[in-house]
Design a protein around this motif. Structure first.
Motif, PDB file in Angstrom:
ATOM      1  N   VAL A  73       0.840  -1.200   0.000  1.00 46.62           N
ATOM      2  CA  VAL A  73       0.000   0.000   0.000  1.00 46.62           C
ATOM      3  C   VAL A  73       0.873   1.247   0.000  1.00 46.62           C
ATOM      4  N   PHE A  74       1.914   1.248   0.795  1.00 49.08           N
ATOM      5  CA  PHE A  74       2.815   2.401   0.830  1.00 49.08           C
ATOM      6  C   PHE A  74       3.443   2.644  -0.536  1.00 49.08           C
ATOM      7  N   LEU A  75       3.922   1.599  -1.179  1.00 49.63           N
ATOM      8  CA  LEU A  75       4.528   1.753  -2.504  1.00 49.63           C
ATOM      9  C   LEU A  75       3.501   2.206  -3.541  1.00 49.63           C
ATOM     10  N   ALA A  76       2.276   1.746  -3.439  1.00 48.95           N
ATOM     11  CA  ALA A  76       1.227   2.179  -4.362  1.00 48.95           C
ATOM     12  C   ALA A  76       0.915   3.664  -4.189  1.00 48.95           C
ATOM     13  N   THR A  77       0.896   4.134  -2.952  1.00 47.57           N
ATOM     14  CA  THR A  77       0.628   5.558  -2.725  1.00 47.57           C
ATOM     15  C   THR A  77       1.789   6.418  -3.218  1.00 47.57           C
TER      16      THR A  77
ATOM     17  N   TYR B 212       3.806   5.599  -5.711  1.00 47.22           N
ATOM     18  CA  TYR B 212       3.691   5.574  -7.176  1.00 47.22           C
ATOM     19  C   TYR B 212       2.597   6.537  -7.647  1.00 47.22           C
ATOM     20  N   ALA B 213       1.443   6.523  -6.986  1.00 47.29           N
ATOM     21  CA  ALA B 213       0.347   7.412  -7.369  1.00 47.29           C
ATOM     22  C   ALA B 213       0.756   8.878  -7.190  1.00 47.29           C
ATOM     23  N   PHE B 214       1.469   9.174  -6.111  1.00 47.73           N
ATOM     24  CA  PHE B 214       1.933  10.550  -5.887  1.00 47.73           C
ATOM     25  C   PHE B 214       2.888  10.992  -6.991  1.00 47.73           C
ATOM     26  N   ILE B 215       3.836  10.141  -7.346  1.00 45.34           N
ATOM     27  CA  ILE B 215       4.791  10.485  -8.409  1.00 45.34           C
ATOM     28  C   ILE B 215       4.076  10.665  -9.737  1.00 45.34           C
TER      29      ILE B 215
ATOM     30  N   GLY C 295       0.106  12.557  -0.893  1.00 49.02           N
ATOM     31  CA  GLY C 295       1.272  12.764  -0.034  1.00 49.02           C
ATOM     32  C   GLY C 295       0.946  12.469   1.422  1.00 49.02           C
ATOM     33  N   ALA C 296      -0.195  12.974   1.875  1.00 47.45           N
ATOM     34  CA  ALA C 296      -0.609  12.710   3.259  1.00 47.45           C
ATOM     35  C   ALA C 296      -0.884  11.220   3.460  1.00 47.45           C
ATOM     36  N   ALA C 297      -1.486  10.583   2.467  1.00 46.88           N
ATOM     37  CA  ALA C 297      -1.778   9.156   2.580  1.00 46.88           C
ATOM     38  C   ALA C 297      -0.493   8.340   2.680  1.00 46.88           C
ATOM     39  N   SER C 298       0.495   8.682   1.877  1.00 45.92           N
ATOM     40  CA  SER C 298       1.743   7.915   1.934  1.00 45.92           C
ATOM     41  C   SER C 298       2.490   8.163   3.243  1.00 45.92           C
ATOM     42  N   LEU C 299       2.481   9.379   3.733  1.00 46.54           N
ATOM     43  CA  LEU C 299       3.143   9.658   5.016  1.00 46.54           C
ATOM     44  C   LEU C 299       2.438   8.955   6.173  1.00 46.54           C
ATOM     45  N   LEU C 300       1.109   9.021   6.182  1.00 42.00           N
ATOM     46  CA  LEU C 300       0.368   8.334   7.237  1.00 42.00           C
ATOM     47  C   LEU C 300       0.577   6.829   7.174  1.00 42.00           C
ATOM     48  N   CYS C 301       0.615   6.297   5.960  1.00 40.47           N
ATOM     49  CA  CYS C 301       0.838   4.855   5.800  1.00 40.47           C
ATOM     50  C   CYS C 301       2.220   4.470   6.307  1.00 40.47           C
ATOM     51  N   PHE C 302       3.209   5.284   6.014  1.00 39.42           N
ATOM     52  CA  PHE C 302       4.565   4.948   6.449  1.00 39.42           C
ATOM     53  C   PHE C 302       4.719   5.064   7.966  1.00 39.42           C
ATOM     54  N   PHE C 303       4.304   6.198   8.512  1.00 31.72           N
ATOM     55  CA  PHE C 303       4.553   6.432   9.936  1.00 31.72           C
ATOM     56  C   PHE C 303       3.618   5.658  10.855  1.00 31.72           C
ATOM     57  N   PHE C 304       2.370   5.457  10.430  1.00 30.81           N
ATOM     58  CA  PHE C 304       1.425   4.767  11.302  1.00 30.81           C
ATOM     59  C   PHE C 304       1.107   3.356  10.845  1.00 30.81           C
ATOM     60  N   GLY C 305       1.620   2.937   9.705  1.00 34.51           N
ATOM     61  CA  GLY C 305       1.362   1.595   9.226  1.00 34.51           C
ATOM     62  C   GLY C 305       2.592   0.728   9.230  1.00 34.51           C
ATOM     63  N   VAL C 306       3.601   1.145   8.483  1.00 32.82           N
ATOM     64  CA  VAL C 306       4.818   0.350   8.348  1.00 32.82           C
ATOM     65  C   VAL C 306       5.539   0.224   9.680  1.00 32.82           C
ATOM     66  N   GLN C 307       5.612   1.310  10.417  1.00 30.25           N
ATOM     67  CA  GLN C 307       6.390   1.283  11.648  1.00 30.25           C
ATOM     68  C   GLN C 307       5.643   0.706  12.842  1.00 30.25           C
ATOM     69  N   THR C 308       4.302   0.757  12.826  1.00 30.48           N
ATOM     70  CA  THR C 308       3.557   0.262  13.974  1.00 30.48           C
ATOM     71  C   THR C 308       2.667  -0.935  13.651  1.00 30.48           C
ATOM     72  N   LEU C 309       2.557  -1.281  12.378  1.00 35.44           N
ATOM     73  CA  LEU C 309       1.673  -2.352  11.907  1.00 35.44           C
ATOM     74  C   LEU C 309       0.214  -2.114  12.283  1.00 35.44           C
ATOM     75  N   ASP C 310      -0.178  -0.843  12.305  1.00 32.42           N
ATOM     76  CA  ASP C 310      -1.574  -0.490  12.508  1.00 32.42           C
ATOM     77  C   ASP C 310      -2.256  -0.531  11.146  1.00 32.42           C
ATOM     78  N   ILE C 311      -3.468  -0.989  11.049  1.00 32.90           N
ATOM     79  CA  ILE C 311      -4.130  -1.187   9.774  1.00 32.90           C
ATOM     80  C   ILE C 311      -5.044  -0.026   9.386  1.00 32.90           C
ATOM     81  N   PHE C 312      -5.370   0.873  10.304  1.00 31.85           N
ATOM     82  CA  PHE C 312      -6.329   1.943  10.030  1.00 31.85           C
ATOM     83  C   PHE C 312      -5.830   2.905   8.950  1.00 31.85           C
TER      84      PHE C 312
END
Length: 97
Positions: free
Chosen positions: A17-21, A23-26, A52-69
């Motif tokens: 999901v992070f990589l997709a966001t 890619y979409a941003f670029i 941009g906000a989606a990718s940052l939120l995904c990275f900081f609150f998803g990848v690093q904490t494994l939160d799914i929201f």
């Protein structure tokens, strides 16, 4: 925190999901600004902020904490852009896939 196979699958999905966001941003950043209103979509700066906000939120609150929201929200944002906006932008600009 999930352990074992479930945790590994979740980790891979969140990275996807992070990589997709990203890619979409670029892709959104590389398009002409006048193409967005031509296809009756939000403007380029708005899409850049959303993605941009989606990718940052995904990275900081998803990848690093494994939160799914937040990765779920990021997946929806990237999905809408990639499935709805991107094909219309390419069509109006005369670009092939």
């Amino acid at each position: 925190m999930l352990q074992g196979v479930a945790g590994a699958v979740l980790y891979v999905l969140i990275w996807a999901v992070f990589l997709a966001t990203v890619y979409a941003f670029i892709h959104a950043a590389m398009q002409r600004p006048d193409a967005y209103p031509a296809v009756d979509k939000l403007t380029k700066p708005v899409w850049l902020i959303i993605l941009g906000a989606a990718s940052l939120l995904c990275f900081f609150f998803g990848v690093q904490t494994l939160d799914i929201f937040f990765p779920t929200i990021a997946a929806v944002a990237a999905g809408v852009y990639l499935v709805d906006v991107r094909p219309k932008l390419l069509e109006v600009q005369g670009k092939s896939r």
